[in-house]
Design a protein around this motif. Structure first.
Motif, PDB file in Angstrom:
ATOM      1  N   ALA A 245      -5.483   6.129  12.046  1.00 12.17           N
ATOM      2  CA  ALA A 245      -4.358   7.070  12.016  1.00 12.17           C
ATOM      3  C   ALA A 245      -4.526   8.122  10.931  1.00 12.17           C
ATOM      4  O   ALA A 245      -5.009   7.837   9.831  1.00 12.17           O
ATOM      5  CB  ALA A 245      -3.046   6.331  11.809  1.00 12.17           C
ATOM      6  N   HIS A 246      -4.112   9.355  11.256  1.00 11.89           N
ATOM      7  CA  HIS A 246      -4.110  10.450  10.281  1.00 11.89           C
ATOM      8  C   HIS A 246      -2.732  10.679   9.673  1.00 11.89           C
ATOM      9  O   HIS A 246      -2.616  11.185   8.553  1.00 11.89           O
ATOM     10  CB  HIS A 246      -4.585  11.746  10.953  1.00 11.89           C
ATOM     11  CG  HIS A 246      -5.979  11.674  11.459  1.00 11.89           C
ATOM     12  ND1 HIS A 246      -6.305  11.288  12.739  1.00 11.89           N
ATOM     13  CD2 HIS A 246      -7.169  11.921  10.833  1.00 11.89           C
ATOM     14  CE1 HIS A 246      -7.615  11.307  12.895  1.00 11.89           C
ATOM     15  NE2 HIS A 246      -8.167  11.689  11.758  1.00 11.89           N
ATOM     16  N   VAL A 247      -1.688  10.332  10.433  1.00  9.61           N
ATOM     17  CA  VAL A 247      -0.304  10.504   9.964  1.00  9.61           C
ATOM     18  C   VAL A 247       0.503   9.289  10.366  1.00  9.61           C
ATOM     19  O   VAL A 247       0.432   8.840  11.519  1.00  9.61           O
ATOM     20  CB  VAL A 247       0.347  11.770  10.574  1.00  9.61           C
ATOM     21  CG1 VAL A 247       1.814  11.862  10.174  1.00  9.61           C
ATOM     22  CG2 VAL A 247      -0.400  13.028  10.149  1.00  9.61           C
ATOM     23  N   LEU A 248       1.264   8.754   9.421  1.00 10.19           N
ATOM     24  CA  LEU A 248       2.257   7.720   9.711  1.00 10.19           C
ATOM     25  C   LEU A 248       3.635   8.298   9.422  1.00 10.19           C
ATOM     26  O   LEU A 248       3.945   8.657   8.284  1.00 10.19           O
ATOM     27  CB  LEU A 248       2.030   6.477   8.844  1.00 10.19           C
ATOM     28  CG  LEU A 248       3.133   5.407   8.877  1.00 10.19           C
ATOM     29  CD1 LEU A 248       3.391   4.921  10.299  1.00 10.19           C
ATOM     30  CD2 LEU A 248       2.789   4.239   7.958  1.00 10.19           C
ATOM     31  N   TYR A 249       4.427   8.426  10.464  1.00  9.54           N
ATOM     32  CA  TYR A 249       5.773   8.988  10.360  1.00  9.54           C
ATOM     33  C   TYR A 249       6.755   7.836  10.592  1.00  9.54           C
ATOM     34  O   TYR A 249       6.798   7.266  11.682  1.00  9.54           O
ATOM     35  CB  TYR A 249       5.945  10.069  11.435  1.00  9.54           C
ATOM     36  CG  TYR A 249       7.117  11.004  11.261  1.00  9.54           C
ATOM     37  CD1 TYR A 249       8.432  10.542  11.298  1.00  9.54           C
ATOM     38  CD2 TYR A 249       6.917  12.374  11.098  1.00  9.54           C
ATOM     39  CE1 TYR A 249       9.503  11.414  11.152  1.00  9.54           C
ATOM     40  CE2 TYR A 249       7.981  13.250  10.950  1.00  9.54           C
ATOM     41  CZ  TYR A 249       9.275  12.767  10.981  1.00  9.54           C
ATOM     42  OH  TYR A 249      10.325  13.626  10.841  1.00  9.54           O
ATOM     43  N   ALA A 250       7.521   7.473   9.579  1.00 13.38           N
ATOM     44  CA  ALA A 250       8.456   6.356   9.699  1.00 13.38           C
ATOM     45  C   ALA A 250       9.857   6.870  10.017  1.00 13.38           C
ATOM     46  O   ALA A 250      10.280   7.914   9.507  1.00 13.38           O
ATOM     47  CB  ALA A 250       8.487   5.551   8.409  1.00 13.38           C
ATOM     48  N   ARG A 290      -1.500  10.371   5.785  1.00 12.97           N
ATOM     49  CA  ARG A 290      -0.324  10.804   5.052  1.00 12.97           C
ATOM     50  C   ARG A 290       0.942  10.138   5.597  1.00 12.97           C
ATOM     51  O   ARG A 290       1.023   9.790   6.780  1.00 12.97           O
ATOM     52  CB  ARG A 290      -0.166  12.322   5.151  1.00 12.97           C
ATOM     53  CG  ARG A 290      -1.321  13.087   4.544  1.00 12.97           C
ATOM     54  CD  ARG A 290      -1.589  12.708   3.081  1.00 12.97           C
ATOM     55  NE  ARG A 290      -2.615  13.529   2.484  1.00 12.97           N
ATOM     56  CZ  ARG A 290      -2.366  14.574   1.693  1.00 12.97           C
ATOM     57  NH1 ARG A 290      -1.130  14.913   1.409  1.00 12.97           N
ATOM     58  NH2 ARG A 290      -3.360  15.273   1.193  1.00 12.97           N
ATOM     59  N   PHE A 291       1.927  10.019   4.716  1.00  5.77           N
ATOM     60  CA  PHE A 291       3.223   9.439   5.083  1.00  5.77           C
ATOM     61  C   PHE A 291       4.255  10.546   5.221  1.00  5.77           C
ATOM     62  O   PHE A 291       4.425  11.375   4.319  1.00  5.77           O
ATOM     63  CB  PHE A 291       3.692   8.440   4.018  1.00  5.77           C
ATOM     64  CG  PHE A 291       5.078   7.905   4.283  1.00  5.77           C
ATOM     65  CD1 PHE A 291       5.279   6.898   5.215  1.00  5.77           C
ATOM     66  CD2 PHE A 291       6.190   8.443   3.635  1.00  5.77           C
ATOM     67  CE1 PHE A 291       6.556   6.426   5.488  1.00  5.77           C
ATOM     68  CE2 PHE A 291       7.465   7.982   3.905  1.00  5.77           C
ATOM     69  CZ  PHE A 291       7.644   6.970   4.833  1.00  5.77           C
ATOM     70  N   MET A 292       4.968  10.549   6.355  1.00  8.05           N
ATOM     71  CA  MET A 292       6.009  11.542   6.604  1.00  8.05           C
ATOM     72  C   MET A 292       7.326  10.843   6.946  1.00  8.05           C
ATOM     73  O   MET A 292       7.342   9.751   7.513  1.00  8.05           O
ATOM     74  CB  MET A 292       5.604  12.491   7.741  1.00  8.05           C
ATOM     75  CG  MET A 292       4.382  13.338   7.438  1.00  8.05           C
ATOM     76  SD  MET A 292       3.884  14.423   8.814  1.00  8.05           S
ATOM     77  CE  MET A 292       5.259  15.575   8.883  1.00  8.05           C
TER      78      MET A 292
END
Length: 338
Positions: A245-250, A290-292
């Motif tokens: 994964a390149h982006v983890l959006y919670a 990254r975390f978003m």
């Protein structure tokens, strides 16, 4: 005639129009135009509380030389009735059928925020409350979050990923459900996966059983992914979802199997208090994943403090981008255009 009359749904716009809006947002960020909207007024109607949306729209208008005023039932009027056919012998002194067109008439455009009632899933998926009020408006209109959409947040998220250099083709975007003590709306998760699909990314929805996004939401995202070359999948397997994964959006959202049933939703969600994003989650992901999050976020409930304060988190630049993209929408709607 302005370039944009309605900003209801990001999916209403072609990739070329979105690219133009993002380019305009970047230009206004670097080269402000403090008189572009001189003399223009934005009416803001908030039927639900806000921090970023309210402040960013006011700041947007000020930076472009215009002005804004805010109306909300809590701070400005003695209750606002939305139900059709109601006998108004209770506390509410205003009905939306009069209030909305009057508020809209005082400005050159109207921003409207109306959350989901979270009682009837079909009604919320059809966005009935927002649509019924939008029909009362003849001026340009911006959706500042409705029952099932949040285009301003999604456009800011798109810009944030562009700023980071997150890959498009082959880029892996994970939207993960996270624990929250309350049942929250579906607007952000629905809009987020559709935005990432439009961007051409491979999107995975990570969620425990009972928190699947509705088929209508997933089908729309799949259709958008089909046009852009992206993909949509879902799983409850964390390692599988985050692999590469390149982006983890919670984001937290209501149980769709117990939608509108607070007791059953509470019982189900409380089995998943361990769904709090921490650094261990990123082990299978790309090193610079990254975390978003759209904010507000509950520290050490939705995400650990270590992640939120660490180098992966881009939640503050993400929130700041709300202002730049909204400036672009307003510039296209009320000013020189795209």
């Amino acid at each position: 005639m302005s370039d944009i009359q309605r900003f209801d749904d990001l999916a209403d716009f072609s990739p070329e129009r979105i690219a133009a809006l993002l380019a305009l947002a970047g230009r206004l960020e670097k080269h402000p135009e403090p008189e572009a909207l001189k003399g223009k007024v934005l009416s803001l109607l908030f039927l639900n509380p806000s921090l970023r949306t309210l402040a960013s729209f006011q700041a947007s208008m000020t930076r472009l030389g215009g002005g804004a005023f805010v109306i909300s039932p809590e701070m400005s009027i003695h209750g606002l009735e939305t139900r059709p056919g109601i006998v108004m012998d209770g506390a509410a002194a205003e009905h939306v059928k009069e209030a909305v067109p009057v508020i809209a008439s005082y400005g050159d455009a109207l921003g409207l925020r109306a959350f989901a009632e979270r009682r009837d899933l079909v009604e919320d998926l059809e966005d009935r409350e927002y649509r019924s009020m939008a029909e009362l408006v003849s001026t340009p209109l911006i959706n500042m979050e409705s029952a099932i959409n949040h285009p301003c947040q999604s456009l800011a998220d798109w810009k944030t990923m562009d700023d980071l250099g997150a890959p498009v083709s082959g880029g892996k975007f994970v939207l993960s459900w996270a624990y929250h003590p309350l049942a929250l709306p579906l607007a952000v998760p629905a809009a987020t996966i559709q935005m990432a699909a439009m961007r051409g990314m491979d999107v995975t929805v990570l969620r425990p059983e009972g928190f699947e996004l509705p088929p209508q939401v997933m089908d729309k995202a799949r259709s958008l992914a089909g046009r852009s070359g992206g993909s949509i999948s879902e799983t409850d397997d964390r390692a599988e979802a985050l692999d590469g994964a390149h982006v983890l959006y919670a984001k937290s959202w209501s149980s769709t199997v117990h939608y509108g049933d607070k007791h059953e939703d509470y019982q189900l969600r409380n089995r998943h208090e361990d769904w709090c994003v921490d650094e261990e989650w990123f082990a299978p992901a790309e090193e610079d994943c990254r975390f978003m999050h759209c904010l507000p976020v509950r520290r050490n409930v939705v995400v650990s403090e270590a992640v939120l304060d660490g180098p992966r988190s881009v939640v503050v630049p993400e929130a700041r981008n709300r202002m730049w993209v909204q400036m672009a929408v307003l510039y296209a709607m009320l000013g020189p255009g795209l």
